[in-house]
Design a protein around this motif. Structure first.
Motif, short mmCIF file in Angstrom:
data_model
loop_
_atom_site.label_atom_id
_atom_site.label_comp_id
_atom_site.label_asym_id
_atom_site.label_seq_id
_atom_site.Cartn_x
_atom_site.Cartn_y
_atom_site.Cartn_z
N THR A 80 0.83 -1.21 0.00
CA THR A 80 0.00 0.00 0.00
C THR A 80 0.86 1.25 0.00
O THR A 80 0.56 2.23 -0.68
N LEU A 118 -3.93 1.28 -4.95
CA LEU A 118 -4.17 1.61 -3.54
C LEU A 118 -5.41 0.87 -3.03
O LEU A 118 -5.37 0.25 -1.96
N ARG A 138 -5.24 -2.11 -0.26
CA ARG A 138 -5.90 -1.84 1.03
C ARG A 138 -6.94 -2.91 1.34
O ARG A 138 -7.06 -3.37 2.48
#
Length: 527
Positions: free
Chosen positions: A100, A109, A113
């Motif tokens: 990340t 991202l 995540r």
């Protein structure tokens, strides 16, 4: 073979504390960044050349994925081993936290995540299951309260210091720091966590897992998007599909030799009572948690910084409730504690509604602190209540079902109360929202209370009767428990015998003889 709870090799107080501290550290390390991006969406979006609306899916997408995957992760721990699940989940959380920090665009991202959050969330049911395995039933409220307090404290940390850390070292460094912190409990876990029980490796019911994930997604995403999008065709289709999907789940699970959600587990009154109460209390909690900042900024005119400070009073009070929740729960029992906490939450919300109508900020703050203390005392005993009603082999599943019920309740509560207040700057709708939340809390406390009156009185966990019951259940073994389940569903015997026979005809004959013996034994059991 199942064992009587508390007979683990990690039975000593010092060993239990080591397991507790390791689990608490891992849960904190893998979850404290869950709320961090909410205070830095603009910064992250600008750095990645995207918009806040797109980057926000790194938060909301993780929450939806968590609601869908939590029961499956709990079941995986039950059938593959909670220690193994804990170690793999923490390792993947470390790896994808590092990834990340290296994200190159919004899509990477969001993907990293979601994976990191899912991997880290696997530590939650695994931790509860291992803690309940090493702590005796009469002491389980204590570790449950500490775990709930740490999870709440992790959320506070993300909101309180996330902005400061990002301003100082940047948002990417936060995830590198998270990975470094998570390595500490990962190393400790290798040494202190209890070994997984020996036994035959069981497969995961993939069909049941897919249907369960689809049903939970349709419910949570449909309710959430109904408040944001209105009656669009996709929203209507999702909500209409909820009941058929859950019906299909029951059909699939009844035919499965090793279901993801055993129907006999849901037949337990305490499991159903705890799940429904968790749904109602979470609807009250997360619903008013969403509208309170709007009240403080729009009606009372507080700045963003002051609003954050005031709202953190409630979250901190949840974490601070852990010691007293453990102490009280071991003395009055989880059911009495949960029903009392539900009533206390209702009173706190009524105080907030009165403070809103009378333009008294100090009353709202008192209500916020009281609601946090009540919620901190309500959640731990509910998890214990459900876990005490199932064998040790289902601790992970029942814990994750509790978490999922709370998440679904949170989606319903936030959607309903946000629709009540909309964009108003008048105190009336906010007071109405708090009263609706108070109704949810009242129903939650009443559900636990009525469940205790209708259920048969269980033996005192610390009594000789409870110990004898646990030993009898342990000696009964899996075949006898299967016979009890077959009494509820006679067709299940033929289906399972056919599946076993296809794998090993000789084993099928041996199991059939063992089951006939255990069925004769269960005929002498009461009920």
């Amino acid at each position: 073979m199942p064992t009587v709870p508390g007979d683990a090799t990690h039975e000593g107080p010092a060993a239990r504390r080591q397991v507790l501290l390791t689990c608490l550290a891992a849960m904190f390390a893998t979850t404290f960044t869950a709320t961090l991006l909410t205070v830095s969406l603009r910064t992250v979006a600008d750095d990645l050349g995207s918009s806040t609306g797109v980057v926000s899916w790194a938060v909301t997408g993780s929450l939806f994925a968590l609601a869908v995957a939590m029961p499956i992760l709990g079941r995986i721990g039950d059938i593959r081993g909670h220690r193994r699940t804990f170690l793999i989940g923490t390792t993947l959380a470390v790896v994808f936290s590092l990834a990340t920090g290296l994200a190159w665009d919004a899509a990477s991202l969001i993907g990293f995540r979601i994976i990191a959050q899912l991997a880290g969330s696997a530590t939650i049911p695994a931790s509860f299951a291992m803690l309940f395995a090493v702590f005796p039933p009469q002491e389980r409220v204590r570790p449950s309260a500490w775990a709930s307090g740490v999870l709440s404290g992790a959320a506070v940390t993300g909101l309180a210091v996330g902005g400061l850390i990002i301003d100082a070292v940047g948002w990417r460094a936060v995830f590198f720091i998270q990975a470094g912190i998570a390595v500490i409990p990962l190393v400790a876990a290798v040494r202190v966590l209890p070994p997984d029980r020996g036994g035959q490796r069981r497969p995961l019911d993939r069909t049941g897992a897919v249907v369960l994930a689809a049903a939970v997604f349709a419910l949570t995403f449909g309710v959430n998007r109904a408040a944001a999008w209105g009656p669009r065709p996709v929203v209507i289709a999702l909500l209409v599909a909820v009941i058929p999907l859950f019906w299909l789940l029951t059909v699939v699970e009844r035919r499965s030799a090793d279901p993801v959600v055993p129907m006999e587990l849901l037949a337990s009154r305490d499991v159903r009572t705890a799940g429904l109460t968790s749904f109602l209390v979470s609807a009250a909690h997360l619903g008013n948690f969403l509208v309170t900042p709007l009240l403080l900024e729009g009606v009372f005119g507080l700045s963003v910084a002051l609003t954050s400070v005031v709202t953190m009073c409630r979250t901190l009070s949840i974490a601070l409730a852990a010691p007293s929740a453990g102490w009280v729960g071991t003395r009055i029992g989880p059911r009495a504690l949960a029903s009392t906490a539900g009533a206390g939450y209702m009173i706190a919300l009524i105080v907030m509604a009165f403070g809103t109508r009378s333009d008294a900020l100090w009353l709202v703050i008192i209500g916020l602190i009281g609601s946090g203390l009540a919620f901190g005392h309500a959640q731990p005993p509910l998890i214990v209540l459900a876990s005490n009603a199932v064998p040790e082999g289902s601790f992970g599943l029942v814990t994750s079902l509790q978490q999922t019920a709370g998440q679904i309740g949170g989606v319903v509560g936030t959607s309903l109360l946000s629709a009540v207040v909309t964009d108003t700057l008048r105190p009336g709708p906010f007071a109405a929202a708090y009263l609706i939340a108070a109704g949810f809390a009242l129903l939650g406390g009443a559900t636990v209370l009525l469940g205790s009156r209708r259920a048969a009185t269980p033996p005192d966990p610390g009594s000789g009767e409870a110990a004898a019951t646990g030993i009898a259940q342990a000696r009964r073994g899996p075949a006898a428990r299967l016979a009890l389940a077959v009494r509820r569903d006679p067709g299940q015997a033929a289906r399972r015998a056919q599946q076993v026979g296809q794998r090993d005809p000789g084993d099928a004959l041996r199991r059939e003889q063992a089951d006939q013996h255990d069925q004769l034994e269960t005929r002498r059991l009461p009920g």
